[in-house]
Structure formats: C-alpha cells, structure tokens
Design an enzyme around this catalytic site. Structure first.
Site, short mmCIF file in Angstrom:
data_model
loop_
_atom_site.label_atom_id
_atom_site.label_comp_id
_atom_site.label_asym_id
_atom_site.label_seq_id
_atom_site.Cartn_x
_atom_site.Cartn_y
_atom_site.Cartn_z
N LYS A 22 0.86 -1.21 0.00
CA LYS A 22 0.00 0.00 0.00
C LYS A 22 0.89 1.25 0.00
O LYS A 22 0.68 2.17 -0.80
CB LYS A 22 -0.87 0.01 1.24
N ASN A 23 1.89 1.25 0.85
CA ASN A 23 2.69 2.47 1.06
C ASN A 23 3.70 2.71 -0.04
O ASN A 23 4.35 3.75 -0.06
CB ASN A 23 3.35 2.44 2.44
N CYS A 117 -4.83 12.15 12.78
CA CYS A 117 -5.64 10.93 12.72
C CYS A 117 -5.49 10.24 14.08
O CYS A 117 -4.89 10.77 15.01
CB CYS A 117 -5.17 10.03 11.59
N ARG A 122 0.28 14.42 13.36
CA ARG A 122 0.82 14.24 12.00
C ARG A 122 0.91 15.57 11.23
O ARG A 122 0.29 15.78 10.20
CB ARG A 122 0.00 13.21 11.24
N ASP A 306 4.73 0.34 12.10
CA ASP A 306 3.50 -0.26 11.56
C ASP A 306 3.31 -1.71 11.98
O ASP A 306 2.29 -2.30 11.67
CB ASP A 306 3.50 -0.18 10.02
N ARG A 398 -8.55 -0.59 4.57
CA ARG A 398 -7.65 0.43 4.01
C ARG A 398 -6.30 -0.20 3.67
O ARG A 398 -5.61 0.26 2.78
CB ARG A 398 -7.42 1.56 5.02
#
Ligand code: EPZ
Length: 427
Positions: A22-23, A117, A122, A306, A398
C-alpha cells in the site's frame, strides 16, 4: 458498517501470497502526475486507500483504469486541477503527496490541511519547510495551504530534522523536474521510498542514493511513461508471520522480500520461532514456546512502527514480561484498551508499555481505531477462546487485501458480516 466474527483457537497452516505494498503504491500513483504519458502499475493491492487515491487522480484530471491488480493511468489533457478539497484530502493523509508533482507540473497547489488521525497530530511542517527551500511561496488560510512557484522549482540542499517518509517522497516527486540539483540529507530510506526512486528513474529522472540517508536528484525537463511492478507489502507479511507464531501454526508466505523484514524476523527467531527464508518466500513455523522480546520502534531499518501493534498482541500471550517503546508516533497505543478486553495485562507509561504475559485470551467485542490496531485485534481474535466480534473494519480494508479470505484459506474460522444498510465498505 461491516463486522468480522472470529471463532478462535485454530492453528494457521498453509500458504499465503502477499499483496503489493500500500505504502509503495500510493506515492507511485501520484508520481503519474509528473508525465502525460501512459503509466502501467502491476501488483496493486485491492484496498480502500488505493480506491481513494485513484478517485483523487481522476478528480485532478487523469483517466484511470483498474483491471484486477493492474492500474493504467492516462492523460487526456495536461491541465490538472490544483485545488484539493477537504472532503478528498481528509479521507487519506497520503493525499498530500499530490503537492510535489503538482508544484513541479502546474507550479501551484491549494490543498486542505490533512489534519491528524487516530495515531497522532501528523503535522506537515517538514514537507512545507522543504518546499519553501525549493522556492515555493506558501500561505495558510482557513485550513487551506496555498502554494505557488514564481518561475520554477530550484534545486537546493535540504536537511530533514526527522527522516519523514512522506516528506522524502514529496521532495523526490517535486525535485525530479526542478531546475538544478537537490540534495536531501537525513532522508527516509524505507523500501517504499526506494521503490518510488526506482519508478522515477525508470521515468527518466536522475536520482542517486548515497549510504542510507542521502539522496541527490538532478532535475530534468520531462518524464516519460513506465510499467512498474509494486514491491510486496512488508507490513502485511509481518502480520501473517506473527499470525503463524501466535496460533502455533506453520505458514509459508509467498511473493515476499525477506530482506525488508530483517529486524522483525531476527526478533522472532530470538523469541524461538522457526523461520526459513528464500529469495521470495518465508516459512514461519511454531516449534516451541516463544520467549518475550523487547522492541523499540524506529525508522527503517529499525523495527517498523506499523508492526508495533501486531507485535504487542503476540507479547501479551508469552510467559514473562516485555516492553515496547513507540518512538515514531505520539499516540499509537489505541489498541491497548481493546487488547485488555481480551484479558491482556498491559501498563502504559507515556511512550513505553509494559506487558505481563497471560495464559489465554477470551473472545470479546472490540472496536478498531486504526489500520494496524485492527490487525492486532484480528490476531487476538484468532487465538482467543470463543467468539470475537470486530467492528469498524473499514480501517482494515484500508490496508489489508482480502484479509478474511486469506486467513480462512489458512484454516482460520473467520467471516465478514456485511451491513446491508450501507453495503460493503469496499464498494
Ligand atoms: C508513512 O506515513 C506511512 N504511510 C505510515 O504508515 C508509517 O507509519 C509512517 O510512514 C512511518 O513509517 C504511508 O506511507 C502512506 P512520517 P508518513 O512522515 O509519511 C512526524 C500505515 O499504517 N512528522 O515518516 O505520514 C509525524 O507526526 C501508515 O500504513 C512531522 O512531525 O510518516 C510522525 O510522528 C500509518 N512533520 C513521524 O514524523 C512532518 O512534516 C513519522 O511521520 C512529517 C512527519
């Protein structure tokens, strides 16, 4: 909102193919704004965040065709929308990665501030300071960041106060078409940053890395189309390795890059998990009771933030005491109160948690607060006695491609209950 129900206690056994990262996909999707040629990206994961990024690209002015795990991006004009509304930007923080390409191509951006978030405030100060140094005029009005370049972005030397992944990516995207040379000192060096550099160089950019944290970009006048295969998702991979460990199972991960997981796998081996690697696979096999291992998260190649939540779930069920320090985000322990509902024994002291292993978890109902906390709670449900019900699973969608299907194929007793009222969150 959909829910997931797990009946715990099944050992995970079998094979799982890891999806694209994803990243890595997100910055590479936005890099297509740097050219009017066609770009084809393969191994794209099926995730909510990817759908959001594609919708964003279409809003800005691209034609995007998704065909399974392949995405084709075309241009039908070269005038891109430069005002990015809150309703789009607020859906996904990575939307700020449109700043770099739009400043390089259109010389201006008006973008709503992404806001914080669940895991922290952030801020984007490192991004904005870097753009100022590249010659961007920036003002903030009513939560909109207004940016414009008088003539052309001008290369310079930028020394990051923190090796921000997103800021490194934004500067890379902008500097490819800047006038002259840009040097980034204390740059991020995550594999996803390296994948972006590889795509940009294939598009005709001139980017060199020196050691771990120095990048030099020689500006060029134009970039061309490219075909690119996304690297595997190291965070998804680590989640399945930990799932094998926590359920005392045996799982073969395919389509992975073991070197991206060096520190995680070395910590797991130290705890007693059997791990065997080839170039593209990792076998994770429980062979004996594991011993707790302390970790402190850090930027790459340190222990990934993560993977902190998933690691915590595992430590909760190992006999003995362990400590986890979260050094990257200021509020990334939201999974603690939910893990306590299973029976976990965890004490938080600022950015450090102390974990006392317990013999078992009892299934319960939990709420998912953010993507990686969701993964931690799934792991808890897999091993808990009885039934676990997880709500707000759109957070999971997500970042995890078909998580319940992949786990079911590995022998987990897991189902997704679709909320008829609002349909599948993934549509
Ligand atoms: C990327 O976020 C990832 N997201 C995150 O993954 C990941 O946790 C993070 O890098 C760290 O590895 C994507 O790649 C889309 P940062 P990013 O800028 O770029 C502070 C997931 O679960 N900071 O390296 O936003 C910031 O507040 C997500 O997939 C500033 O202070 O991370 C944080 O404390 C979650 N000012 C730290 O740096 C800035 O201008 C790391 O942020 C920018 C960041």
């Amino acid at each position: 909102m959909d829910t997931i129900i797990i009946n715990g206690g099944q050992k995970l056994v079998g094979e799982v193919c890891i999806s694209g990262s994803k990243n890595s996909t997100l910055p590479i999707l936005f890099s297509t704004l740097l050219t009017d040629d066609t770009v084809i990206i393969t191994n794209v994961p099926a995730l909510l965040d990817i759908d959001i990024a594609i919708a964003f690209l279409k809003y800005i002015g691209k034609i995007v065709v998704k065909d399974g795990h392949t995405v084709r991006i075309y241009s039908y004009n070269t005038i891109y929308k430069c005002t990015q509304p809150y309703e789009l930007v607020s859906k996904m923080r990575a939307s700020i990665l449109v700043m770099g390409p739009l400043l390089a191509r259109m010389k201006r951006v008006n973008i709503s501030s992404p806001g914080g978030c669940a895991i922290g405030a952030r801020p984007i100060d490192i991004h904005l300071e870097a753009f100022r140094m590249l010659g961007v005029d920036i003002s903030v009005h009513n939560n909109y960041v207004k940016m414009f370049v008088k003539k052309q972005l001008k290369g310079t030397t930028i020394n990051f106060k923190f090796p921000s992944v997103g800021a490194t990516e934004n500067v890379l995207l902008a500097a490819t078409l800047a006038h002259g040379q840009t040097t980034i000192i204390n740059a991020a060096c995550e594999p996803e940053v390296t994948d972006l550099i590889s795509v940009l160089n294939k598009m005709g950019a001139k980017i060199q890395t020196y050691g771990k944290n120095k990048i030099i970009i020689q500006g060029v006048t134009k970039l061309h189309g490219v075909i690119h295969h996304i690297i595997p998702d190291r965070v998804e991979a680590a989640t399945y390795i930990i799932a094998a460990a926590i359920t005392k199972g045996e799982v073969l991960l395919k389509k992975v890059i073991p070197s991206h997981l060096r520190i995680v796998n070395s910590k797991l081996k130290a705890s007693g998990l059997y791990i065997k690697e080839t170039n593209t696979t990792i076998l994770a096999k429980w062979v004996k009771n594991l011993h707790p291992q302390n970790i402190s998260t850090n930027v790459y190649p340190g222990f990934p933030t993560d993977i902190q939540a998933q690691w915590m779930t595992l430590m909760c069920l190992l006999e003995g005491t362990s400590y986890i320090e979260e050094t990257v985000f200021e509020n990334r322990f939201l999974h603690v109160q939910e893990l306590k509902k299973f029976g976990a024994n965890i004490l938080i002291n600022d950015r450090i948690v102390k974990i006392q292993g317990v013999k078992k978890f009892i299934g319960t109902a939990v709420q998912i607060s953010d993507l990686r906390a969701g993964a931690a709670l799934i792991l808890a449900g897999l091993v808990a006695e009885g039934q676990t019900i997880l709500s707000s699973i759109h957070h999971l969608d997500r970042g995890y491609d078909s998580i319940e299907n992949k786990l079911r194929k590995l022998n987990a007793n897991i189902i997704r209950i679709q909320d008829k009222k609002c349909g599948d969150s993934r549509n």
